[in-house]
Design a protein around this motif. Structure first.
Motif, PDB file in Angstrom:
ATOM      1  N   TRP A  39      12.144  18.087 -17.946  1.00  0.00           N
ATOM      2  CA  TRP A  39      11.014  17.261 -17.516  1.00  0.00           C
ATOM      3  C   TRP A  39       9.983  17.116 -18.636  1.00  0.00           C
ATOM      4  O   TRP A  39       9.443  16.030 -18.866  1.00  0.00           O
ATOM      5  CB  TRP A  39      10.345  17.864 -16.270  1.00  0.00           C
ATOM      6  CG  TRP A  39      10.870  17.285 -14.989  1.00  0.00           C
ATOM      7  CD1 TRP A  39      11.756  17.861 -14.130  1.00  0.00           C
ATOM      8  CD2 TRP A  39      10.547  16.008 -14.428  1.00  0.00           C
ATOM      9  NE1 TRP A  39      12.009  17.022 -13.074  1.00  0.00           N
ATOM     10  CE2 TRP A  39      11.274  15.885 -13.222  1.00  0.00           C
ATOM     11  CE3 TRP A  39       9.714  14.959 -14.823  1.00  0.00           C
ATOM     12  CZ2 TRP A  39      11.200  14.750 -12.410  1.00  0.00           C
ATOM     13  CZ3 TRP A  39       9.631  13.827 -14.011  1.00  0.00           C
ATOM     14  CH2 TRP A  39      10.372  13.735 -12.828  1.00  0.00           C
ATOM     15  N   ALA A  40       9.728  18.229 -19.336  1.00  0.00           N
ATOM     16  CA  ALA A  40       8.738  18.178 -20.425  1.00  0.00           C
ATOM     17  C   ALA A  40       9.221  17.219 -21.513  1.00  0.00           C
ATOM     18  O   ALA A  40       8.447  16.407 -22.040  1.00  0.00           O
ATOM     19  CB  ALA A  40       8.517  19.581 -20.989  1.00  0.00           C
ATOM     20  N   ASN A  41      10.517  17.282 -21.843  1.00  0.00           N
ATOM     21  CA  ASN A  41      11.067  16.347 -22.840  1.00  0.00           C
ATOM     22  C   ASN A  41      10.972  14.911 -22.340  1.00  0.00           C
ATOM     23  O   ASN A  41      10.667  13.991 -23.096  1.00  0.00           O
ATOM     24  CB  ASN A  41      12.524  16.713 -23.153  1.00  0.00           C
ATOM     25  CG  ASN A  41      12.605  17.925 -24.075  1.00  0.00           C
ATOM     26  OD1 ASN A  41      11.898  17.992 -25.082  1.00  0.00           O
ATOM     27  ND2 ASN A  41      13.439  18.898 -23.723  1.00  0.00           N
ATOM     28  N   HIS A  42      11.209  14.734 -21.048  1.00  0.00           N
ATOM     29  CA  HIS A  42      11.136  13.392 -20.484  1.00  0.00           C
ATOM     30  C   HIS A  42       9.698  12.834 -20.596  1.00  0.00           C
ATOM     31  O   HIS A  42       9.494  11.668 -20.949  1.00  0.00           O
ATOM     32  CB  HIS A  42      11.585  13.412 -19.024  1.00  0.00           C
ATOM     33  CG  HIS A  42      11.633  12.054 -18.401  1.00  0.00           C
ATOM     34  ND1 HIS A  42      12.594  11.126 -18.744  1.00  0.00           N
ATOM     35  CD2 HIS A  42      10.824  11.443 -17.501  1.00  0.00           C
ATOM     36  CE1 HIS A  42      12.382  10.011 -18.074  1.00  0.00           C
ATOM     37  NE2 HIS A  42      11.312  10.182 -17.310  1.00  0.00           N
ATOM     38  N   LEU A  43       8.746  13.690 -20.302  1.00  0.00           N
ATOM     39  CA  LEU A  43       7.344  13.243 -20.393  1.00  0.00           C
ATOM     40  C   LEU A  43       7.006  12.860 -21.831  1.00  0.00           C
ATOM     41  O   LEU A  43       6.422  11.799 -22.096  1.00  0.00           O
ATOM     42  CB  LEU A  43       6.404  14.349 -19.891  1.00  0.00           C
ATOM     43  CG  LEU A  43       6.468  14.616 -18.377  1.00  0.00           C
ATOM     44  CD1 LEU A  43       5.801  15.942 -18.016  1.00  0.00           C
ATOM     45  CD2 LEU A  43       5.801  13.476 -17.601  1.00  0.00           C
ATOM     46  N   ARG A  44       7.396  13.716 -22.764  1.00  0.00           N
ATOM     47  CA  ARG A  44       7.132  13.419 -24.186  1.00  0.00           C
ATOM     48  C   ARG A  44       7.789  12.100 -24.607  1.00  0.00           C
ATOM     49  O   ARG A  44       7.146  11.245 -25.203  1.00  0.00           O
ATOM     50  CB  ARG A  44       7.691  14.532 -25.063  1.00  0.00           C
ATOM     51  CG  ARG A  44       6.814  15.714 -25.194  1.00  0.00           C
ATOM     52  CD  ARG A  44       5.696  15.479 -26.234  1.00  0.00           C
ATOM     53  NE  ARG A  44       4.814  16.627 -26.258  1.00  0.00           N
ATOM     54  CZ  ARG A  44       3.798  16.822 -25.416  1.00  0.00           C
ATOM     55  NH1 ARG A  44       3.477  15.916 -24.515  1.00  0.00           N
ATOM     56  NH2 ARG A  44       3.063  17.909 -25.497  1.00  0.00           N
ATOM     57  N   GLU A  45       9.074  11.976 -24.253  1.00  0.00           N
ATOM     58  CA  GLU A  45       9.819  10.766 -24.653  1.00  0.00           C
ATOM     59  C   GLU A  45       9.219   9.517 -24.014  1.00  0.00           C
ATOM     60  O   GLU A  45       9.364   8.422 -24.523  1.00  0.00           O
ATOM     61  CB  GLU A  45      11.293  10.859 -24.222  1.00  0.00           C
ATOM     62  CG  GLU A  45      12.059  12.039 -24.768  1.00  0.00           C
ATOM     63  CD  GLU A  45      12.379  11.892 -26.247  1.00  0.00           C
ATOM     64  OE1 GLU A  45      12.740  10.785 -26.644  1.00  0.00           O
ATOM     65  OE2 GLU A  45      12.246  12.901 -26.974  1.00  0.00           O
ATOM     66  N   SER A  46       8.558   9.696 -22.893  1.00  0.00           N
ATOM     67  CA  SER A  46       7.961   8.544 -22.213  1.00  0.00           C
ATOM     68  C   SER A  46       6.550   8.273 -22.700  1.00  0.00           C
ATOM     69  O   SER A  46       5.819   7.482 -22.100  1.00  0.00           O
ATOM     70  CB  SER A  46       7.927   8.783 -20.703  1.00  0.00           C
ATOM     71  OG  SER A  46       9.183   9.171 -20.244  1.00  0.00           O
ATOM     72  N   GLY A  47       6.144   8.983 -23.744  1.00  0.00           N
ATOM     73  CA  GLY A  47       4.856   8.676 -24.361  1.00  0.00           C
ATOM     74  C   GLY A  47       3.693   9.540 -23.911  1.00  0.00           C
ATOM     75  O   GLY A  47       2.549   9.305 -24.308  1.00  0.00           O
ATOM     76  N   PHE A  48       3.953  10.541 -23.094  1.00  0.00           N
ATOM     77  CA  PHE A  48       2.864  11.428 -22.673  1.00  0.00           C
ATOM     78  C   PHE A  48       2.417  12.312 -23.827  1.00  0.00           C
ATOM     79  O   PHE A  48       3.248  12.921 -24.503  1.00  0.00           O
ATOM     80  CB  PHE A  48       3.332  12.344 -21.532  1.00  0.00           C
ATOM     81  CG  PHE A  48       3.157  11.750 -20.158  1.00  0.00           C
ATOM     82  CD1 PHE A  48       2.097  12.139 -19.351  1.00  0.00           C
ATOM     83  CD2 PHE A  48       4.051  10.805 -19.678  1.00  0.00           C
ATOM     84  CE1 PHE A  48       1.938  11.603 -18.090  1.00  0.00           C
ATOM     85  CE2 PHE A  48       3.891  10.259 -18.420  1.00  0.00           C
ATOM     86  CZ  PHE A  48       2.836  10.660 -17.615  1.00  0.00           C
ATOM     87  N   GLU A  49       1.097  12.370 -24.028  1.00  0.00           N
ATOM     88  CA  GLU A  49       0.548  13.270 -25.043  1.00  0.00           C
ATOM     89  C   GLU A  49      -0.307  14.323 -24.368  1.00  0.00           C
ATOM     90  O   GLU A  49      -0.609  14.209 -23.181  1.00  0.00           O
ATOM     91  CB  GLU A  49      -0.283  12.458 -26.041  1.00  0.00           C
ATOM     92  CG  GLU A  49       0.613  11.595 -26.898  1.00  0.00           C
ATOM     93  CD  GLU A  49      -0.168  10.618 -27.750  1.00  0.00           C
ATOM     94  OE1 GLU A  49      -1.402  10.780 -27.884  1.00  0.00           O
ATOM     95  OE2 GLU A  49       0.483   9.693 -28.265  1.00  0.00           O
ATOM     96  N   ARG A  50      -0.714  15.307 -25.141  1.00  0.00           N
ATOM     97  CA  ARG A  50      -1.574  16.377 -24.597  1.00  0.00           C
ATOM     98  C   ARG A  50      -2.742  15.769 -23.831  1.00  0.00           C
ATOM     99  O   ARG A  50      -3.328  14.793 -24.267  1.00  0.00           O
ATOM    100  CB  ARG A  50      -2.197  17.174 -25.748  1.00  0.00           C
ATOM    101  CG  ARG A  50      -1.280  18.138 -26.421  1.00  0.00           C
ATOM    102  CD  ARG A  50      -2.013  18.718 -27.618  1.00  0.00           C
ATOM    103  NE  ARG A  50      -2.796  19.873 -27.213  1.00  0.00           N
ATOM    104  CZ  ARG A  50      -2.424  21.129 -27.435  1.00  0.00           C
ATOM    105  NH1 ARG A  50      -1.305  21.379 -28.077  1.00  0.00           N
ATOM    106  NH2 ARG A  50      -3.157  22.130 -27.048  1.00  0.00           N
ATOM    107  N   ALA A  51      -3.051  16.362 -22.694  1.00  0.00           N
ATOM    108  CA  ALA A  51      -4.217  15.992 -21.884  1.00  0.00           C
ATOM    109  C   ALA A  51      -4.076  14.650 -21.153  1.00  0.00           C
ATOM    110  O   ALA A  51      -5.002  14.215 -20.474  1.00  0.00           O
ATOM    111  CB  ALA A  51      -5.510  16.032 -22.686  1.00  0.00           C
TER     112      ALA A  51
END
Ligand code: MCA
Length: 493
Positions: A39-51
Motif C-alpha cells: 500500500w505504501a508503494n502504491h501511495l508513492r507511485e500514485s504521487g503521494f508525498e509526505r504530509a
C-alpha cells in the motif's frame, strides 16, 4: 520512538504470529507488514508525498488497516470518515482536508461528492497486490501528523483534530501498561475504526503489543454473542450502547463468555451505574470505565487492579495532568476544591497539536499555560477519582457518536418550511441520548417531509427522533435559545 518503531515490535517482532481474523480470513503480522508495504508503494507511485492526506471512507476491513499502516510508514496523514456520513458531511471534510485521494468501496462511493479523486478498494486491490513487498519507512519526528480525525463541530461544521505520532504512541503505551495488554490477549474488535476509540485504543494497543484480533465489520446485536462464544476473546472495548445490547444475553451464555474474559472497557459516553451493576451480575465482570476525546485520546481511567468506581472515570493516565478549573476563571488557572464541579483541562503527550488549518479555534481551545479546554465538567473525590458532571456545551451523545445540535439546526434551517430550529438531546435507555428538533414553521412546513430530508442528508445518528412544531423558541433576555427548557419539554412529551 515514532509509530513505525512501535509497530515494528509486532510487524517484525511477532512476524509469524496470528494477528488478525476478518470474515474468515487470517493474517499474520508479517502478512500485514507486507500488505502495508504494498500500500505504501502504491501511495508513492500514485504521487503521494509526505504530509499529503489520504481520506478513507470504509467500513472496518483489512484494507483499511493496511492503508493506515502504510500511511504511517510513508508519513502520509490518514483521514478517516465516518461511514454513516452522507454527501454534505463528506464534502466538508474533503474541502477542508484536501486529500489527494479518497479510498472507499463501490457501495459507499455513491455518497462521495463529485470532483473527488475516488479510489474504490475493489478496483485498486489488484494494483496494490502488484507493488513491491518491501518499503523502507520514512524517518519521521514524533510531532509529525499521523491522522486528522474530524470531530462533530461545536460551531456547526466539524473540525479536523490533528493527531501526531507521539499522541498515538503515548495513548497506546499508557493503555498497554495500565490495562495490562499483552500478546496473550485476544480482542474482539467491533468498534468502528474511523473514530479514536477503535483507531487509537483498538488498533494501536494491538499493533504495539501483539495480541490477536478478530475484527468485525460492525457491532451487530444479532450476532455479537456468537462472535464472543466462537472467538473466546479476553478483551473487549465498547460504548455503553454495546453493553446495553450485551445485557440481552441468556445467563448461561453470559457466564460462559465471562469465564474467558479478562477485561471489558467502556467509553465514548457515560456508562450508567445501573448498567455496570447489571453487567457485573450477569457476566461476573466489573466494566472498567475510562474517559477520552478525539482531541486527546484517553485521559482518565479506572484502575485495572484497584477499585472500579461506578459512575466515575477514574484517575489520570500516566504523564497526563488534569486541572479542574473554576468555570468562571477566564484563564483557567483557578482550580475548584475537591467535591466541586470544574471544567476538565488537560495537558500531556496525548493532547493533539491543534485543529487542522484553524489557528483561531486552536488558540481558543488552549489556556495560556498550555492546557486543552475539554468543555467537559467534572468533580474530584478526596481520594482522586474523577466523576463527569455534564458538558459546558450542548453535546448530545447518541450510541457513542457525538452530535452537536448546531450542525443539525443549520441543516434544518436550509430546508423549506423552517424559520428557526433548535435541537436538544432526550434520554434514551439504549442509546444514552437521542436528538429531538423543535421547529418554528415557515411556508411549506411538513414535518414528515423534513424527516425524510434529514435521513437523506445527515448521518442516521444525527437524524432527529422527531420534529416538533413550536410557535416560538424560548429565549433569554440576550436572545439566546434556552435549550434546557426545550429539553425539559421534550422529556415531558
Ligand atoms: C451503526 N450503524 C452503522 C454502524 N453503526 N452502519 C454501518 N456501520 C456501522 N459501524 C447504523 C445502523 O445501520 C442503523 O442505521 C443505526 O446506525 C443503528 O444501528 P443499530 O444496529 O440499531 O445499532 P445498535 O445496536 O443500537 O448499536 C449502535 C452502535 C453504534 C453499533 C453501538 O452506535 C456504534 O458503533 N457506536 C460506536 C461509536 C464510537 O465508536 N464512538 C467513538 C467516538 P439506520 O438507523 O439508518 O438503520 S471517539 C470518542 O468518543 C472518544 C475518543 C472516546 O472517549 O472514545
Amino acid at each position: 520512538m515514532n509509530l513505525n518503531d512501535l509497530f515494528d515490535l509486532t510487524l517484525k517482532g511477532c512476524a509469524k504470529q496470528g494477528a488478525l481474523e476478518f470474515q474468515g480470513s487470517s493474517l499474520t503480522f508479517q502478512d500485514l507488514d507486507v500488505r502495508s508495504n504494498q500500500w505504501a508503494n502504491h501511495l508513492r507511485e500514485s504521487g503521494f508525498e509526505r504530509a499529503d492526506r489520504l481520506a478513507v471512507y470504509l467500513p472496518n476491513c483489512v484494507e483499511l488497516i493496511a492503508a493506515y499502516i502504510a500511511c504511517v510508514k510513508a508519513a502520509i496523514i490518514f483521514t478517516p470518515i465516518n461511514v454513516l456520513y452522507r454527501e454534505r458531511e463528506i464534502e466538508h471534510i474533503v474541502d477542508d482536508a484536501e486529500p489527494k485521494a479518497l479510498l472507499t468501496n463501490r457501495e459507499l462511493s455513491a455518497n462521495v461528492p463529485s470532483g473527488s479523486n475516488v479510489w474504490c478498494v475493489e478496483d485498486v486491490m489488484a494494483d496494490v497486490g502488484q507493488r513491491p513487498v518491501d518499503f523502507s519507512a520514512e524517518g519521521v519526528e514524533g510531532d509529525s501528523l499521523a491522522a486528522l480525525v474530524y470531530t462533530s463541530g461545536t460551531t456547526g461544521r466539524s473540525k479536523g483534530a490533528a493527531l501526531t505520532h507521539n499522541n498515538f504512541a503515548a495513548n497506546a503505551t499508557a493503555l498497554n501498561t495500565c490495562w495490562r495488554m499483552s500478546a496473550q490477549d485476544r480482542m474482539l474488535l467491533a468498534l468502528p475504526l474511523f473514530h479514536v476509540h477503535g483507531l487509537g485504543n483498538g488498533l494501536h494497543t494491538w499493533l504495539s503489543s501483539g495480541y490477536r484480533v478478530r475484527l468485525l465489520e460492525r457491532f451487530r446485536k444479532e450476532t455479537i454473542l456468537d462472535e464472543f462464544l466462537d472467538f473466546e476473546p479476553t478483551v473487549f472495548f465498547g460504548v455503553p450502547t454495546m453493553y446495553e445490547r450485551l445485557l440481552a444475553a441468556p445467563p448461561d451464555v453470559a457466564r460462559a463468555i465471562g469465564l474467558r474474559m479478562r477485561l471489558f472497557v467502556s467509553g465514548s459516553a457515560p456508562l450508567p451505574a445501573a448498567t455496570l451493576e447489571r453487567f457485573r451480575k450477569l457476566f461476573g465482570h466489573t466494566i472498567l470505565e475510562r474517559y477520552g476525546m478525539s482531541e486527546t485520546m484517553m485521559n482518565l481511567s479506572n484502575p485495572y487492579a484497584g477499585e472500579r468506581r461506578p459512575g466515575s472515570v477514574g484517575k489520570p493516565l500516566p504523564g497526563i495532568s488534569i486541572r479542574l478549573a473554576d468555570p468562571d476563571s477566564e484563564d483557567g488557572r483557578v482550580e475548584v476544591a475537591d467535591g466541586e464541579t470544574g471544567e476538565v483541562l488537560i495537558k500531556g503527550p496525548n493532547v493533539f497539536s491543534g485543529y487542522w488549518r484553524q489557528p483561531a479555534a486552536t488558540a481558543q481551545a488552549f489556556t495560556a499555560d498550555g492546557y486543552f479546554r475539554s468543555g467537559d465538567l467534572a468533580s474530584r473525590s478526596s481520594d482522586g477519582y474523577y466523576t463527569l458532571q455534564g458538558r459546558r456545551t450542548e453535546l448530545i451523545l447518541c450510541g457513542g457518536f457525538n452530535v452537536y445540535p448546531r450542525e443539525i439546526e443549520e441543516f434544518l434551517c436550509e430546508q423549506t418550511g423552517v424559520a428557526e430550529a433548535a435541537v436538544v438531546g432526550v434520554p434514551d435507555t439504549v442509546k444514552g441520548q437521542a436528538p429531538v428538533a423543535y421547529v418554528v414553521a415557515a411556508a411549506g412546513f411538513d414535518a414528515a417531509a423534513l424527516l425524510v430530508r434529514c435521513r437523506e442528508g445527515l448521518a442516521s445518528f444525527k437524524t432527529p427522533r422527531k420534529i416538533v412544531e413550536i410557535d416560538e423558541l424560548p429565549r433569554n433576555a440576550l436572545g439566546k435559545v434556552q435549550r434546557h427548557l426545550l429539553a425539559t419539554k421534550a422529556m415531558a412529551t
